[in-house]
Design an enzyme around this catalytic site. Structure first.
Site, PDB file in Angstrom:
ATOM      1  N   VAL A  12      94.120 -25.854  61.844  1.00  0.00           N
ATOM      2  CA  VAL A  12      93.973 -24.655  62.516  1.00  0.00           C
ATOM      3  C   VAL A  12      93.153 -24.445  63.730  1.00  0.00           C
ATOM      4  O   VAL A  12      93.451 -23.904  64.622  1.00  0.00           O
ATOM      5  CB  VAL A  12      92.779 -23.621  61.664  1.00  0.00           C
ATOM      6  N   CYS A 126      92.891 -16.906  54.517  1.00  0.00           N
ATOM      7  CA  CYS A 126      94.245 -16.684  54.964  1.00  0.00           C
ATOM      8  C   CYS A 126      95.134 -15.945  53.932  1.00  0.00           C
ATOM      9  O   CYS A 126      95.681 -14.918  54.381  1.00  0.00           O
ATOM     10  CB  CYS A 126      95.116 -18.116  55.103  1.00  0.00           C
ATOM     11  N   GLN A 153     101.242 -21.087  47.863  1.00  0.00           N
ATOM     12  CA  GLN A 153     100.462 -21.379  49.200  1.00  0.00           C
ATOM     13  C   GLN A 153     100.957 -22.766  50.026  1.00  0.00           C
ATOM     14  O   GLN A 153     101.272 -23.666  49.206  1.00  0.00           O
ATOM     15  CB  GLN A 153      99.083 -21.273  48.869  1.00  0.00           C
ATOM     16  N   GLY A 157      97.689 -24.839  54.711  1.00  0.00           N
ATOM     17  CA  GLY A 157      96.182 -24.150  54.200  1.00  0.00           C
ATOM     18  C   GLY A 157      95.219 -25.574  53.773  1.00  0.00           C
ATOM     19  O   GLY A 157      93.915 -24.911  54.001  1.00  0.00           O
ATOM     20  N   LYS A 205      87.954 -15.818  46.180  1.00  0.00           N
ATOM     21  CA  LYS A 205      88.041 -15.316  47.684  1.00  0.00           C
ATOM     22  C   LYS A 205      88.918 -14.262  47.832  1.00  0.00           C
ATOM     23  O   LYS A 205      88.361 -13.290  48.298  1.00  0.00           O
ATOM     24  CB  LYS A 205      88.634 -16.441  48.612  1.00  0.00           C
ATOM     25  N   HIS A 234     102.197 -18.819  53.788  1.00  0.00           N
ATOM     26  CA  HIS A 234     102.008 -18.518  52.161  1.00  0.00           C
ATOM     27  C   HIS A 234     102.730 -17.194  51.651  1.00  0.00           C
ATOM     28  O   HIS A 234     102.732 -16.434  52.792  1.00  0.00           O
ATOM     29  CB  HIS A 234     100.417 -17.959  52.175  1.00  0.00           C
TER      30      HIS A 234
HETATM   31  P1  A2P Z   1      87.926 -34.508  62.843  1.00  0.00           P
HETATM   32  O1  A2P Z   1      89.436 -34.560  63.273  1.00  0.00           O
HETATM   33  O2  A2P Z   1      87.163 -35.364  63.824  1.00  0.00           O
HETATM   34  O3  A2P Z   1      87.866 -34.869  61.415  1.00  0.00           O
HETATM   35  P2  A2P Z   1      91.407 -29.921  59.059  1.00  0.00           P
HETATM   36  O4  A2P Z   1      91.132 -28.714  58.303  1.00  0.00           O
HETATM   37  O5  A2P Z   1      93.144 -29.836  59.533  1.00  0.00           O
HETATM   38  O6  A2P Z   1      91.473 -31.251  57.951  1.00  0.00           O
HETATM   39  O7  A2P Z   1      90.419 -30.060  60.098  1.00  0.00           O
HETATM   40  C1  A2P Z   1      89.227 -30.060  60.067  1.00  0.00           C
HETATM   41  C2  A2P Z   1      88.591 -30.001  61.455  1.00  0.00           C
HETATM   42  O8  A2P Z   1      86.935 -29.941  61.517  1.00  0.00           O
HETATM   43  C3  A2P Z   1      88.888 -31.382  62.422  1.00  0.00           C
HETATM   44  O9  A2P Z   1      88.812 -30.924  63.563  1.00  0.00           O
HETATM   45  C4  A2P Z   1      87.586 -32.175  62.035  1.00  0.00           C
HETATM   46  O10 A2P Z   1      87.327 -33.087  63.217  1.00  0.00           O
HETATM   47  C5  A2P Z   1      86.588 -31.037  61.985  1.00  0.00           C
HETATM   48  N1  A2P Z   1      85.190 -31.590  61.374  1.00  0.00           N
HETATM   49  C6  A2P Z   1      85.305 -32.039  60.026  1.00  0.00           C
HETATM   50  N2  A2P Z   1      83.827 -32.290  59.903  1.00  0.00           N
HETATM   51  C7  A2P Z   1      83.258 -31.966  60.896  1.00  0.00           C
HETATM   52  C8  A2P Z   1      81.829 -32.363  61.364  1.00  0.00           C
HETATM   53  N3  A2P Z   1      80.654 -32.590  60.313  1.00  0.00           N
HETATM   54  N4  A2P Z   1      81.521 -31.786  62.598  1.00  0.00           N
HETATM   55  C9  A2P Z   1      82.405 -31.175  63.624  1.00  0.00           C
HETATM   56  N5  A2P Z   1      83.763 -31.149  63.034  1.00  0.00           N
HETATM   57  C10 A2P Z   1      84.147 -31.506  61.934  1.00  0.00           C
END
Ligand code: A2P
Length: 329
Positions: A12, A126, A153, A157, A205, A234
């Site tokens: 996202v 979403c 979905q 997502g 949700k 979705h």
């Molecule tokens: P990172 O790539 O370093 O894990 P998705 O939903 O596609 O898996 O993406 C989750 C997003 O949230 C990624 O950018 C991830 O970074 C970030 N993220 C996960 N945990 C944390 C955290 N504790 N602090 C900041 N960003 C986070």
């Protein structure tokens, strides 16, 4: 304006960057943030490279806008610190959606719930966004009594790990499992944790967010969410029971004139919305528009949208655009 994007390396988050670029949201500095393991990585926004920073450093920078797309735990941990600095926070997670003083916004429907002093704005789930956008005008005109929703979905997502699982399975490779089961050539009625009634979190949700956005706590809603091995968006089969009688051609015209909705409905010529063709589009597509013959006032709809766009990034960027248009940003 300084913009921070928390979760910039996620699916996202990447889409947020694309939509911010496309919508030409102006900024003087951009602060991409992610977890510690991504700090220092380079991300290109508007043709310029930016280094991924820690969320703590982004808070210190006091951006005017922080868009969160990093899950509920991260939002709960950091959103308040941004808000206390005067930053407008648009959060894509479920962390604050149920809170009474946090507007849950689909801009075409209820942007007016945001005031200049609002600091945290929740982006709905979403599946909720793509459903409420077309049904909102039906509710206003005929009053919705009950909704029965079945979702189909996309793996996108769930995030990067789920997409990787699907492609690993396709390639015959083993790897980390984002789901408790194989997803390729499979589907499962499982979206988040199950509650004491047997409803999944993603189902609740849909129930709670729809009531809040439509300002209609009395609507009866039941949902079954299903994950399918699809990428582009979705899909939802939505059965609506209204209080008032309607003519089907009026319902169709209402949908055709709803901002952000595209009617694709000529089933005899195999024309109906499909996730493959909704991918990359900002609109919500509606088809199979027909009277439910089993009810006095019943409508069936098939609703499809790119869950990463209108279901997440596009909606969040529209909220940012609203704040800019109000000259609050
Ligand atoms: P990172 O790539 O370093 O894990 P998705 O939903 O596609 O898996 O993406 C989750 C997003 O949230 C990624 O950018 C991830 O970074 C970030 N993220 C996960 N945990 C944390 C955290 N504790 N602090 C900041 N960003 C986070």
């Amino acid at each position: 304006m300084v913009i921070a994007l928390i979760g910039a390396t996620g699916l996202v988050g990447e889409m947020m960057i694309r939509v911010l670029e496309e919508q030409q949201i102006p900024f003087t500095n951009f602060i991409p943030c992610a977890s510690e393991r991504s700090v220092g990585k380079e991300i290109t926004v508007g043709g310029k490279p930016y280094k991924v920073q820690s969320v703590e450093d982004a808070i210190k920078a006091k951006p005017q806008l922080a868009i969160f797309s990093a899950g509920a735990a991260t939002a709960r941990k950091y959103a308040a610190a941004f808000a206390e600095n005067g930053t407008y926070v648009i959060d894509n997670s479920s962390a604050f959606r149920g809170e009474e003083d946090v507007p849950l916004v689909v801009p075409e429907i209820n942007a007016d719930r945001i005031t200049q002093s609002t600091r945290i704005i929740a982006n709905p789930n979403c599946s909720t966004i793509q459903m409420v956008l077309p049904i909102s005008s039906i509710h206003q005109k005929y009053g919705i009594r009950r909704l029965v929703i079945s979702t189909y979905q996309s793996v996108t997502g769930t995030g990067v790990n789920a997409v990787r699982q699907l492609f690993n399975e396709r390639a015959g490779k083993s790897g980390e499992m984002a789901y408790p089961h194989p997803i390729d050539l499979n589907c499962f009625p499982h979206g988040g944790d199950f509650d004491e009634h047997g409803d999944a979190a993603e189902e609740m949700k849909l129930v709670n967010e729809t009531r809040k956005i439509l300002g209609a706590p009395g609507i009866k809603i039941t949902a079954t969410v299903v994950r399918i091995p699809v990428m582009g968006g979705h899909s939802e089969a939505v059965n609506i029971e209204t209080e008032k009688a309607f003519r089907m051609n009026e319902v169709r015209s209402l949908l055709e004139s709803t901002q952000g909705v595209v009617v694709q409905d000529n089933p005899k010529n195999s024309i109906y919305p499909m996730p493959k063709y909704a991918e990359g589009r900002d609109e919500v597509f509606v088809g199979r528009i027909r009277r439910d013959q089993s009810l006095e006032n019943g409508i069936n709809l098939w609703i499809v949208a790119d869950n990463l766009r209108k279901g997440a990034a596009t909606n969040a960027v529209q909220i940012a655009r609203y704040l800019i248009d109000q000259q609050w940003l």
